[in-house]
Design a protein around this motif. Structure first.
Motif: not given
Length: 404
Positions: A84, A86, A261, A373
């Motif tokens: 991930t 973010l 993302v 984010t």
């Protein structure tokens, strides 16, 4: 123009009516997180794609979506890479103090509680082993450096085991439901594909984007793009197994560009039935066993989400009101405290620190702080209201003004 499109589709196909069931927007969960509010969205790293795109029969976007809907894979085992990006700041462990549940479960005090353990997937790169044998048996193992976390669903029992702490979390009397109904463990490309496809409506463009080889399988690529401005979502790409219709890879890229993302992909997959012993679990000798408290809420992946006031990409947050529609929908809820970030004393220092991570904004709603984010942004107003969604800062301020 209809949302389902393909370079090879005829004009008539492009004008097809969108099935009513697919106009239902996605229900995403947007919980309060380390910087006030952040996404608990799990992203997965790109699967290792084989070289050379396969030559497959032509298919329209509508036909490919139907293929996914009809997919009925009940048995599988494989490896999924998880990552991930973010763009969350590194708080040096402060998140454990701000989010007690992230480190200690939802109040039961077990590091093996799946509701908290799987939130580790919100950042970094991880490797998962997954297995499924029908709606009543699934297993997910999170492999870590020198340790392993396993989540096992076997009939009415759900077991979580953290080898690092030698702790076990047990929930008895569970019913097959939610994602367990599909026979799939949580955190696989199918889970994310299902949610993305719920968001497909007249605010969306969907096309077939060629073919690929994923985990040794021939696959079609489905490309989903928002038509609306104001969303942070750039595109969603789903690689769909040409034979079974099972999503093998899921990639979400932000409108701002750069690396994905969210990205979910099998690096290895088999559709043979896993050995029955895969789903056996007995607490190791000396392990601390925590039983789920009577009346406790089921984990997110086993229950449906309820929203109030509308549906949309920001849906799924219990008790929230959803403003707007489609990709620019925003979830709004009141913290109930009548105030925004902590102020005064030690709380004031914490509030000041969190405030330094966000941008100060104002409008008809008053004043507040936006925490950003690369995908989900959230506005916390000084009077304790929260607005969150996969939208830009300007869209949040506009939603807050409209909701005042």
């Amino acid at each position: 123009m209809a949302p389902y499109e393909s370079d090879d589709a005829t004009a008539a196909a492009r004008d097809e009516e969108l099935p009513t069931g697919r106009r239902k927007a996605a229900r995403y969960v947007v919980p309060v997180a380390v910087v006030g509010v952040a996404a608990a969205t799990i992203g997965l790293v790109p699967a290792l794609a084989d070289s050379g795109d396969p030559d497959l029969p032509k298919i329209t976007a509508q036909q490919l979506i139907d293929k996914i809907a009809k997919s009925d894979v009940q048995q599988l085992s494989g490896t999924v890479k998880v990552s991930t990006d973010l763009g969350l700041p590194d708080l040096g462990g402060l998140e454990s103090g701000l989010m007690p549940g992230a480190a200690r479960g939802d109040g039961d005090g077990s590091s093996a509680d799946p509701q908290s353990k799987l939130t580790e997937l919100v950042s970094g790169t991880h490797t998962l082993r997954v297995a499924a044998d029908g709606p009543d048996r699934q297993k997910l193992s999170l492999l870590e450096s020198g340790s392993e976390y396993s989540l096992v669903h076997d009939g009415k029992d759900v077991w979580g085991y953290d080898s690092k702490s030698n702790e076990v979390y047990h929930s008895a009397g569970a019913e097959s439901g939610g994602r367990h109904r599909t026979g799939q463990p949580p955190a696989t490309p199918k889970n994310f594909a299902d949610e993305a496809l719920k968001a497909v409506d007249d605010t969306t463009s969907v096309t077939v984007d060629g073919t690929a080889r994923v985990a040794g399988r021939d696959a079609y690529k489905l490309l989903i793009r928002p038509r609306q401005s104001g969303t942070t979502v750039g595109a969603v790409s789903i690689a769909v197994d040409a034979r079974t219709g099972l999503p093998l890879k899921f990639t979400l890229t932000p409108r701002s560009g750069g690396a994905a993302v969210l990205d979910a992909g099998f690096t290895q997959v088999s559709f043979a039935a896993p050995a029955a012993s895969t789903f056996d679990f007995t607490p190791p000798k000396g392990a601390k066993v925590t039983e789920e408290k009577k009346g406790a809420k089921a984990p997110e992946h086993t229950r449906e989400h309820a929203t109030k006031g509308g549906e949309g990409l920001a849906g799924g947050l219990n008790g929230a009101t959803v403003l707007g529609k489609g990709w620019t929908s925003v979830a709004s809820f009141d913290t109930g405290g009548g105030a925004g970030l902590p102020s005064g004393g030690q709380g004031g220092a914490l509030g000041g620190f969190l405030g330094s991570l966000g941008d100060q904004v104002s409008g008809k709603f008053g004043k507040g702080t936006v925490f950003s984010t690369r995908l989900v942004n959230a506005l916390i107003t000084d009077d304790g209201k929260v607005y969150a969604g996969a939208v830009t800062k300007d869209a949040l301020v506009k939603a807050a003004n409209a909701g005042k």
